[in-house]
Design a protein around this motif. Structure first.
Motif, PDB file in Angstrom:
ATOM      1  N   ASN A  66      41.034  37.367  42.117  1.00 43.68           N
ATOM      2  CA  ASN A  66      40.186  38.265  41.359  1.00 43.68           C
ATOM      3  C   ASN A  66      38.760  38.189  41.862  1.00 43.68           C
ATOM      4  O   ASN A  66      38.193  37.100  41.984  1.00 43.68           O
ATOM      5  CB  ASN A  66      40.261  37.890  39.865  1.00 43.68           C
ATOM      6  N   GLY A  67      38.180  39.340  42.136  1.00 46.57           N
ATOM      7  CA  GLY A  67      36.834  39.372  42.687  1.00 46.57           C
ATOM      8  C   GLY A  67      35.747  39.053  41.695  1.00 46.57           C
ATOM      9  O   GLY A  67      34.604  38.813  42.084  1.00 46.57           O
ATOM     10  N   LEU A 124      33.673  33.818  48.580  1.00 49.77           N
ATOM     11  CA  LEU A 124      35.129  33.770  48.488  1.00 49.77           C
ATOM     12  C   LEU A 124      35.757  33.820  49.876  1.00 49.77           C
ATOM     13  O   LEU A 124      36.761  33.166  50.143  1.00 49.77           O
ATOM     14  CB  LEU A 124      35.653  34.944  47.655  1.00 49.77           C
ATOM     15  N   PRO A 142      39.349  41.701  47.114  1.00 54.35           N
ATOM     16  CA  PRO A 142      39.157  42.031  45.693  1.00 54.35           C
ATOM     17  C   PRO A 142      37.833  42.728  45.380  1.00 54.35           C
ATOM     18  O   PRO A 142      36.961  42.188  44.688  1.00 54.35           O
ATOM     19  CB  PRO A 142      39.229  40.656  45.018  1.00 54.35           C
ATOM     20  N   PHE A 143      37.665  43.947  45.886  1.00 52.44           N
ATOM     21  CA  PHE A 143      36.511  44.756  45.486  1.00 52.44           C
ATOM     22  C   PHE A 143      36.729  45.218  44.045  1.00 52.44           C
ATOM     23  O   PHE A 143      37.829  45.615  43.665  1.00 52.44           O
ATOM     24  CB  PHE A 143      36.367  45.959  46.406  1.00 52.44           C
ATOM     25  N   VAL A 144      35.668  45.207  43.240  1.00 47.74           N
ATOM     26  CA  VAL A 144      35.884  45.391  41.803  1.00 47.74           C
ATOM     27  C   VAL A 144      34.972  46.426  41.145  1.00 47.74           C
ATOM     28  O   VAL A 144      35.137  46.706  39.962  1.00 47.74           O
ATOM     29  CB  VAL A 144      35.728  44.048  41.062  1.00 47.74           C
ATOM     30  N   MET A 150      32.305  41.125  44.062  1.00 42.33           N
ATOM     31  CA  MET A 150      32.973  39.971  44.638  1.00 42.33           C
ATOM     32  C   MET A 150      31.969  39.070  45.358  1.00 42.33           C
ATOM     33  O   MET A 150      31.247  39.518  46.238  1.00 42.33           O
ATOM     34  CB  MET A 150      34.024  40.444  45.647  1.00 42.33           C
ATOM     35  N   GLY A 205      41.155  46.928  46.519  1.00 38.65           N
ATOM     36  CA  GLY A 205      40.616  46.407  45.277  1.00 38.65           C
ATOM     37  C   GLY A 205      40.833  47.342  44.104  1.00 38.65           C
ATOM     38  O   GLY A 205      41.638  48.271  44.137  1.00 38.65           O
ATOM     39  N   HIS A 221      30.093  47.776  48.033  1.00 40.13           N
ATOM     40  CA  HIS A 221      29.785  46.350  47.892  1.00 40.13           C
ATOM     41  C   HIS A 221      28.475  46.062  48.640  1.00 40.13           C
ATOM     42  O   HIS A 221      28.295  46.470  49.793  1.00 40.13           O
ATOM     43  CB  HIS A 221      30.906  45.495  48.475  1.00 40.13           C
ATOM     44  N   ARG A 261      37.205  34.454  40.722  1.00 40.15           N
ATOM     45  CA  ARG A 261      37.903  33.509  41.595  1.00 40.15           C
ATOM     46  C   ARG A 261      39.283  33.105  41.079  1.00 40.15           C
ATOM     47  O   ARG A 261      39.882  32.163  41.594  1.00 40.15           O
ATOM     48  CB  ARG A 261      37.072  32.222  41.812  1.00 40.15           C
TER      49      ARG A 261
END
Length: 594
Positions: free
Chosen positions: A533-534, A241, A216-218, A237, A259, A266, A537
């Motif tokens: 979800n990054g 996690l 989940p990269f956001v 993220m 993501g 990141h 959680r």
């Protein structure tokens, strides 16, 4: 020896089969689903038993057989040959007490629907034996008369298994003992077998682990006019996690670093790669979707971490168009091309390494499609993916503030000519091109809204970022967070985050079931994939619903084990509804189900 005529006693076993009599011949015509039990008869008794049929299979593919007592497999089955004349097909068993139903089964290995003419169907039993026959419809209909609905081919082939016997139709009839014969002590391999078995048999609480995971990269460094990811602001993220997910990493067969943003920015991306390198199985397919700005910087470490599939979202064949559509700084285009060449130069030394270029067709780039395909071939790409713009509503346009209305390709004054040139380039491409040019002229906006939307003024990206960006505050990682428990008046507001009310059905049910779906619905997501979800959680059941109706949201929170989330009350209820019904309204409307 006693002969008993069974022909007139055979009854439909599944919806969609037609039975008609033409003189002395009964005609059985095929089903709407690829395969099913067409007609059947329930058998009770003891002693030896034989059935002689005289049949003519005019079309399709069928068999006649006798099911075991638990109906999980055949005691005996015979294929019916396709002929122009009537032929005899016989089957027999030593002890009727081991049997349940006599069935004629249709198969999906023929292009045409099955048409069978039945001239006679006679049972033979000794005078000392016992036989009772009855309408089998209710026995075969448990737990639902659609228990043998078709499996979408994409879903059927989703599991990376090499052997043809691992198909859903066959696995439905496996006994637990039969399942064990295919488990070989290889944890990665056995998890795939167990997972598909649990999917095929409709288990609600799973013993297998998910084998698909989207990291989940956001956050994103691009400013694309066809994506709102860059307007969402928050923290990346949290790396812990992956600590929580450590238990599933050895079982993963598909890891997608995609993501809702750009993975390579990141701040702890190196740790992410190291985790997959050290903990995942080397047979896992690891894929990266990136805009390519930092591809050259990471190329060696990506390859060393076993990343073998690359999709580069570049959307242009010239620096000017690239900068216009993606909002990246000057010079980015050339750096991306350099990074692509760095990866493709390794292809000859690394089996299985593939790279594709992605273009979303717009008014700005439709003229460049022939050059884009030529560029992809020149840089060593294996494929090109030309995607169509998603449709939008006026509300969506207002909510995210994108200048989406400047993008429709049909706005280009020479659209038809440019589309024809693109079609010719696709047809003559030396590499694979996936595209649907016929969709490029489809309205992007609803017809009653389009004129007003297309006339709207443009908004500079800086202004949009200042006025339309969404701030996301990570949810505190506490033991008070819910894990998919059933909703009650006392716990309804215990979830965290700026979301709609959890557990509710989709509002404004104008179309209750537009696709005519019913259980069993063979959606693989709640069985095979893990979505988290990054930002905060939160674990979602699939990519379409954020919570299961009637249940609180689910978080991989402090103190919760992975199994608490994977087999939460919400997930168990969702899987049960897919198998037995009633379907959730989300599932009836889902646009992502294959």
């Amino acid at each position: 020896m006693i002969n008993i005529d069974l022909a007139d006693r055979l009854k439909p076993a599944n919806p969609g089969v037609g039975i008609s009599r033409h003189g002395a011949v009964i005609c059985i015509e095929g089903l709407q689903q690829p395969w099913a039990y067409a007609v059947a008869l329930h058998l009770e008794g003891s002693g030896s038993f034989a059935v002689d049929t005289r049949v003519k299979l005019r079309s399709g593919s069928m068999s006649v057989g006798i099911l075991t007592r638990d109906k999980t497999s055949y005691v005996i089955e015979r294929q019916i040959p396709r002929t122009s004349e009537f032929v005899n097909v016989s089957i027999s068993v030593d002890d009727l007490a081991t049997c349940s139903d006599l069935v004629f089964r249709t198969y999906d290995d023929a292009e045409n629907p099955p048409i069978l003419e039945l001239e006679s169907c006679t049972a033979k039993v000794d005078q000392t034996d016992r036989l009772t026959v009855s309408n089998a419809m209710h026995q075969l209909a448990e737990p639902d008369d659609s228990a043998h609905r078709p499996i979408d081919p994409i879903v059927e082939n989703l599991w990376p298994l090499d052997t043809a016997i691992f198909n859903v139709d066959d696995m439905r009839r496996w006994s637990p003992a039969m399942l064990k014969t295919y488990l070989i002590g290889d944890a990665w391999h056995d998890n795939l077998i167990l997972n598909k078995y649990e999917f095929a048999t409709g288990q609600a609480e799973l013993k297998s682990f998910p084998w698909r995971f989207s990291v989940p990269f956001v956050l994103c460094n691009a400013r694309c006019d066809f994506c709102s990811a860059w307007l969402v602001q928050g923290e990346p993220m949290p790396i812990d996690l992956l600590d929580r997910l450590d238990v599933i990493l050895p079982y993963l067969a598909q890891i997608d670093m995609v993501g809702w943003g750009e993975p390579l920015i990141h701040p702890q991306f190196g740790e992410v790669l190291a985790r997959f390198r050290d903990r995942s199985d080397r047979r896992a397919r690891i894929a990266l979707t990136t805009n390519g700005v930092h591809l050259k910087k990471w190329a060696d470490r990506l390859i060393e971490a076993n990343v073998r599939e690359y999709a580069i979202s570049i959307h242009a064949s010239t620096p000017a168009t690239h900068e216009d559509l993606m909002g990246l700084p000057p010079g980015s285009f050339d750096s991306i091309i350099d990074g692509i060449r760095t990866v493709t130069a390794r292809k000859s030394a690394i089996p299985g390494l593939t790279l594709g270029l992605v273009l979303i067709v717009t008014r700005q780039n439709i003229e460049e499609i022939p050059a884009f395909i030529a560029m992809a071939h020149d840089v060593g790409a294996d494929s090109v993916f030309i995607r169509t713009l998603k449709s939008r509503t006026a509300k969506e346009q207002r909510d995210d503030g994108l200048d989406y209305h400047r993008l429709p390709p049909y706005l280009h004054p020479d659209f038809e000519n440019l589309r024809a040139r693109a079609v010719e380039a696709i047809a003559n491409s030396p590499i694979s091109v996936q595209a649907s040019p016929e969709t490029w002229s489809a309205n992007i906006f609803p017809e009653d809204e389009e004129a007003a939307l297309l006339a709207a003024p443009l908004t500079p990206r800086k202004v949009r970022l200042a006025s339309k960006s969404i701030r996301r505050t990570p949810t505190p990682d506490t033991e008070a967070l819910p894990v998919g428990e059933a909703l009650t008046p006392d716990n309804r507001n215990t979830y965290h985050g700026s979301y709609d009310d959890p557990g509710s059905e989709i509002a404004n049910d104008l179309l209750d079931n537009p696709y005519g779906r019913r259980a069993p619905l063979f959606c693989p997501s709640p069985f095979t994939a893990f979505y988290i979800n990054g930002f905060d959680r939160m674990v979602t059941p699939c990519c379409y619903m954020t919570s299961v109706p009637g249940f609180n949201r689910s978080f991989l929170r402090k103190g919760a084990s992975f199994n608490d989330v994977w087999n939460s009350p919400a997930m168990v209820d969702l899987r049960r509804s897919l198998g037995r019904g009633p379907l959730k309204s989300h599932c009836k409307k889902c646009a992502f189900y294959w």
